[in-house]
Design an enzyme around this catalytic site. Structure first.
Site, PDB file in Angstrom:
ATOM      1  CB  CYS A 220       0.273   3.733  -0.152  1.00 22.17           C
ATOM      2  SG  CYS A 220       1.078   5.161  -0.863  1.00 22.17           S
TER       3      CYS A 220
ATOM      4  CG  HIS B 253      -4.071   5.636  -0.158  1.00 23.12           C
ATOM      5  ND1 HIS B 253      -3.864   5.549   1.194  1.00 23.12           N
ATOM      6  CD2 HIS B 253      -2.908   6.056  -0.682  1.00 23.12           C
ATOM      7  CE1 HIS B 253      -2.622   5.900   1.482  1.00 23.12           C
ATOM      8  NE2 HIS B 253      -2.025   6.222   0.356  1.00 23.12           N
TER       9      HIS B 253
ATOM     10  CD  GLU C  90      -6.690   3.777   2.386  1.00 22.18           C
ATOM     11  OE1 GLU C  90      -6.613   3.051   1.379  1.00 22.18           O
ATOM     12  OE2 GLU C  90      -5.763   4.536   2.730  1.00 22.18           O
TER      13      GLU C  90
HETATM   14  N1  GLN Z   1       5.576   8.220   0.400  1.00 19.57           N
HETATM   15  C1  GLN Z   1       5.210   7.341   1.475  1.00 19.57           C
HETATM   16  C2  GLN Z   1       6.373   6.443   1.875  1.00 19.57           C
HETATM   17  O1  GLN Z   1       7.380   6.450   1.278  1.00 19.57           O
HETATM   18  C3  GLN Z   1       4.027   6.486   1.092  1.00 19.57           C
HETATM   19  C4  GLN Z   1       2.828   7.379   0.868  1.00 19.57           C
HETATM   20  C5  GLN Z   1       1.529   6.790   1.262  1.00 19.57           C
HETATM   21  O2  GLN Z   1       1.422   5.777   1.949  1.00 19.57           O
HETATM   22  N2  GLN Z   1       0.486   7.475   0.872  1.00 19.57           N
HETATM   23  O3  GLN Z   1       6.257   5.727   2.813  1.00 19.57           O
END
Ligand code: GLN
Length: 189
Positions: free
Chosen positions: A79, A169, A171
């Protein structure tokens, strides 16, 4: 195997639990001296990429980690971690490590629809639960990048050499297959 988990912001504790349960030795990276530990792999967790990018600089972690990733240290970015690895961001001029030749769109599903759960195939890993939280996806990548998963025609998992990038994610689910796949990547190095 010694795995460093960037632990300055975001969902790092959940990664540590998964890796420890799989038998890896995990250490947290919070300041430059933590990089003296032997490291076979690195986790860049989810969180907020803008905050992490700034903290990496402020804590003098950016340059040494950038160098290690470029030299081939296996890394899994989930992410916000994927955003840190991307060479280009769709709506943003600020890039971070920029070691993976992909373009990533932040908050790509929109603020409302950005969080959802699904079960999907990931190449080399199998069927896995995928949790998306204000998630990005990959909008473009070069031929050297292997696409490992696509959900609704959006690219959500990629691999480039020893860099693994996930929009979701792994995890926060009860499945450890992605972490096992990453540890395997670290071992083969
Ligand atoms: N929206 C977050 C970003 O731009 C990422 C979201 C996340 O890691 N769950 O960094």
């Amino acid at each position: 195997m010694n795995i460093g988990v960037l632990a300055i912001q975001g969902a790092f504790a959940e990664h540590e639990q998964k890796l420890t349960a799989l038998g890896a030795d995990v250490f947290e990276i919070r300041q430059a001296k933590d990089l003296q530990n032997p490291m076979d792999g690195l986790i860049l967790p989810g969180g907020e990429s803008t905050v992490m990018g700034k903290l990496l600089q402020d804590l003098d972690l950016f340059d040494p980690l950038h160098k290690r990733i470029k030299e081939g240290l296996p890394v899994m970015g989930t992410c916000a971690g994927l955003i840190l690895l991307a060479k280009q961001l769709a709506d943003d001029d600020v890039v971070h490590f920029a070691t993976m030749p992909v373009e990533v769109k932040r908050n790509a599903y929109g603020r409302q629809l950005g969080s959802f759960h699904t079960t999907h195939e990931m190449k080399g890993v199998g069927m896995i639960p995928m949790n998306f939280i204000r998630a990005p996806y990959v909008t473009k990548c070069t031929d050297e990048v292997e696409i490992l998963a696509q959900v609704d025609e959006k690219i959500v998992a990629v691999q480039y050499k020893k860099q693994l990038g996930l929009a979701f994610h792994p995890e926060v689910t009860d499945c450890d297959k992605v972490h096992a796949y990453f540890l395997d990547m670290c071992q083969k190095r």
